[in-house]
Scaffold this motif. Structure first.
Motif: not given
Length: 269
Positions: A165-171, A210-212, A238-242, A258-262
């Motif tokens: 699950a972590i890797d799917l979001v990271g890649y 954050q994204r996951l 920091n906040s990051t982008n989805l 802490r996520l911008f749902v962009n």
């Protein structure tokens, strides 16, 4: 080394048949030449004849697989049957990851067109018949939780369901994009263990967590994210982008993650 005459040397076909009968389905060109006790030129010719008959296939330079009749249509063994042996031959750490790993954990609707393997550094893909293996560099590879799965040729290392699950979001770029990742997470969510999810998150950037976290909530798995939320609260600065690389103008912000749902998410079935 004295070269034996042809009448007393084992025939090439007999050698691979004997290996297969003992459950050995991979070999190096050096193994083959030494077993036949012939010159390099004679060994190359024998290998070429066996490959032309689709009885063997070249996976990588100097590394071959024996192809049983049931796999001659694809011209190779399935990737998970030879990847562990190839990685051992190369002395490389690895694990099957991303959508290939998701399949092992039951995400059957997201079958990749290639077998995805995580390494410490990138390597060119392998093509063997209609089988393709791609390699993706993963930082902190040794810290990623893995499991062993059986197959007809032995076992293969696969990222745990939480690490997958972590890797799917990271890649995402290697996983079919945001919608496909969301669909895979929806299939994996029931099997995710929250403490193990935090353990897996520690092997990666907190941005991935954050994204996951947001995506798991989105697919209805809020109960799996409470410990991950604590991890994000402690480590995210920091906040990051989805969706990395996409603009975040007018995006709403999830304070929890802490996520911008962009980007809009449509779960891909």
């Amino acid at each position: 080394m004295e070269v034996m005459c042809a009448s007393t040397s084992p025939r090439a076909r007999d050698v691979i048949d004997a290996w297969a009968a003992r459950g050995r389905y991979h070999f190096t060109s050096s193994d083959f030449r030494m077993t036949l006790n012939v010159s390099e030129s004679a060994a190359r010719q024998a290998l070429s004849r066996l490959a032309a008959k689709k009885e063997i296939a070249s996976v990588a330079r100097g590394f071959y697989v024996i192809v049983p009749p049931q796999y001659r249509r694809i011209g190779c063994l399935p990737a998970d049957h030879f990847v562990p042996a190839l990685m051992e031959h190369r002395g490389q750490g690895y694990y099957a990851g991303l959508l290939s790993a998701a399949q092992y954990h039951g995400a059957a609707h997201h079958r990749p067109q290639e077998f995805q393997v995580m390494l410490t550094k990138n390597r060119p893909p392998i093509r063997c018949g209609s089988v393709k293996v791609t390699f993706v560099a993963r930082k902190n590879l040794v810290a990623v939780p893995v499991e062993r799965f059986n197959n007809p040729r032995g076992t293969i290392l696969v990222s745990s369901v939480e690490a997958t699950a972590i890797d799917l979001v990271g890649y995402m770029q290697h996983s079919g994009g945001l919608d496909r990742v969301a669909g895979a997470l929806a299939e994996l969510a029931d099997d995710i263990d929250p403490p193990r999810l935090v353990e897996a998150a520690q092997s990666a950037s907190v941005l991935w967590a954050q994204r996951l976290g947001y995506l798991l909530e989105y697919v209805g798995a809020r109960d799996k994210t409470l410990l991950l939320e604590n991890h994000v609260r402690q480590h995210a600065r920091n906040s990051t982008n989805l969706l990395p690389g996409a603009p975040s103008n007018n995006a709403w912000r999830s304070k929890t993650w802490r996520l911008f749902v962009n980007a809009d998410v449509e779960i891909e079935a």
